[in-house]
Design an enzyme around this catalytic site. Structure first.
Site, short mmCIF file in Angstrom:
data_model
loop_
_atom_site.label_atom_id
_atom_site.label_comp_id
_atom_site.label_asym_id
_atom_site.label_seq_id
_atom_site.Cartn_x
_atom_site.Cartn_y
_atom_site.Cartn_z
N GLU A 155 -4.01 3.62 -8.17
CA GLU A 155 -3.19 2.59 -7.51
C GLU A 155 -3.18 1.33 -8.37
OE1 GLU A 155 -2.47 0.90 -3.06
OE2 GLU A 155 -4.56 0.94 -3.74
N CYS A 198 0.82 -1.21 0.00
CA CYS A 198 0.00 0.00 0.00
C CYS A 198 0.85 1.26 0.00
CB CYS A 198 -0.96 -0.01 1.19
SG CYS A 198 -0.15 -0.23 2.78
#
Length: 501
Positions: A404, A305
């Site tokens: 992302e 992440c």
């Protein structure tokens, strides 16, 4: 060359896993799913089935939550003194350490990352996390406060910290053991009982952690594990018997959890997505920056992440930095994580491989220059392997810069004006982390103050420790993992007023 010892351990584990389906841990017992259904979990390095696992659903979630509620209200746990809770957590850490090699190989088989890195990051990190939070039960309390009531009444006011209750812990597939430890350790330290729901792709170390918790002596029902898919996770989030949900995963799912948790206004903490910028000033030590940038995006195949997926390099060092990062990428050995020489394993699944490949195609179509990677390694014809990938000449409008990817794809952008640089770095839905590379203290502190991120690393990247808070701004989440802040997420504050007049 794959180590004989590691291969032998892997063979033994695979034989054991194939012998019988993995079951759910509910109320201190190993049980099949109420439906009798199972699902396959895979080895991402080969694409082969690794084990059959019980497919828990809403009925199993209800049993697990009920067991956790009984355990929470039982004197065996509720009245356990702080020191005894500390001893249990330390015992669990010792058992993880005892089985460290087995856990590292098991995680390698189920997640794909190299076993040597799994041992260093996942297993050793989990041991450290449990030992750190083992120290909190004897230190996490309230305080007395100097209140000023009317009428000269003498009042003693004090606060207490009490466990929030039953905690549902939903963890991702990228760091399965670590993420379990990050949530289980503070929850148990605070006195909660837990229902752990691992990702369907990587359930095996969570189940093994449940075994070790029973061996450590945690009372029945304190630690429950329900494996399954989204219906099990949704049932946990919606369950009226759950007091707290802690989730690590995508921002999209995090938003759904917030909506679903509204039924009984349960507490929610979220560690969500990121699109972390790495800023390189012209005075930075480029060798150090390039090595850390490569590590920051290619570790765990970019499935992190905090991955530093967008680099802003000053025009004076732009070309040299790209060359140095590309050199590091070219030296990574891609292969099965059981090979002690492997630095870079497979992606978690075919679905993730297709996602990453799709973003590479989009980046090229939108005008970024592909200078490394972007495909399956030619020497690996099975498994979900994808080469370390670098795009140059990217700009802020491109999807590879804004979204992302959760894969080994780096976008490098050029900057000249510092104010515009900070604006670009902050122009994101995410705010999880950022990196700064400079030898000028003024640059470092000025940029660190201006960046909208929960963690800022200066001349380093991706350092974490259970003593310091971790979490994000904006759509990267709510709340913080680690430190005292994590204990607070699993507790309630009670204020007590006593009339002494």
């Amino acid at each position: 060359m794959i180590s004989t010892t590691t291969v032998e351990k892997a063979d033994r584990l695979q034989a054991s896993l194939a012998a019988a389906p993995q079951r759910l841990l509910i109320d201190g017992r190993w049980v099949e799913a109420a439906s009798g259904k199972t699902f396959s979990t895979f080895n991402p390095a080969t694409g082969e089935v690794l084990a059959q696992v019980a497919r828990g659903g809403p009925a199993d979630v209800d049993l697990a939550v009920s067991a956790a509620r009984r355990a929470y209200e039982s004197p065996a746990w509720r009245q356990m003194n702080a020191m005894d809770r500390t001893k249990l957590l330390l015992r669990l850490a010792d058992l993880i350490e005892r089985d460290a090699e087995e856990l590292a190989v098991l995680e390698c088989l189920n997640n794909g990352k190299p076993a040597k890195l799994t041992r260093l990051v996942e297993v050793e990190g989990s041991i450290k996390t449990f030992r750190y939070f083992a120290g909190w039960p004897t230190k996490f309390g309230g305080e007395t406060l100097p209140v000023s009531p009317r009428g000269g009444v003498r009042i003693l006011n004090y606060t207490t910290r009490e466990p929030v209750g039953v905690a549902a812990l939903i963890i991702p597939w990228n760091y399965p053991l670590s993420m379990a430890a990050w949530k289980v350790a503070p929850a148990l330290a605070a006195g909660c009982t837990v229902v752990l729901k691992p990702a369907e792709q990587t359930p095996l170390t969570a189940l093994r952690l449940g075994e070790l918790a029973l061996e450590a002596g945690f009372p029945e029902g304190v630690f429950n594990v329900v494996t399954g898919f989204g219906d099990a996770g949704a049932a946990l989030v919606e369950h009226p018997g759950v007091d707290k949900v802690a989730f690590t995963g995508s921002t999209e799912v995090g938003k759904a959890i917030v909506r679903a948790a509204a039924g009984n206004l349960k507490k929610v903490s979220l560690e969500l997505g990121g699109k972390s910028p790495q800023i390189v000033f012209p005075d930075a030590h480029l060798g150090d920056a390039a090595a850390a940038i490569a590590q920051g995006i290619f570790f765990n195949q970019g499935q992190t992440c905090t991955a530093g997926s967008r680099v802003y390099a000053h025009r004076d060092c732009y070309d040299r930095l790209i060359a140095a990062v590309s050199d590091h990428a070219a030296k990574l050995k891609i292969g099965n994580g059981l090979d002690p020489d492997s630095d870079f394993g497979p992606l978690i699944s075919q679905e993730q491989w297709d996602r990453v490949s799709g973003y590479v195609e989009v980046g090229s179509k939108q005008g970024a220059k592909l200078i490394a990677g972007g495909r399956r390694p030619p020497h690996l014809d099975r498994g979900y392997f994808f080469e370390p990938t670098i795009f140059a000449d990217a700009d802020a409008s491109m999807r590879i810069v804004r979204e992302e990817i959760f894969g080994p794809v780096l976008s490098v952008l050029r900057w000249t004006d510092e104010d515009d640089l900070i604006r670009q770095a902050n122009d994101s839905d995410y705010g999880l982390s950022a990196g700064i590379w400079t030898n000028n203290l003024r640059n470092a502190h000025r940029a660190a103050a201006a960046l909208q991120a929960g963690t800022v690393w200066v001349n380093c990247f991706n350092l974490v420790d259970p003593a310091t808070p971790f979490g994000g701004f904006k759509q990267s989440g709510w709340g913080r993992e680690h430190g005292r802040q994590a204990m607070e997420m699993y507790s309630e504050t009670k204020s007590v007023w006593v009339n002494l007049t």
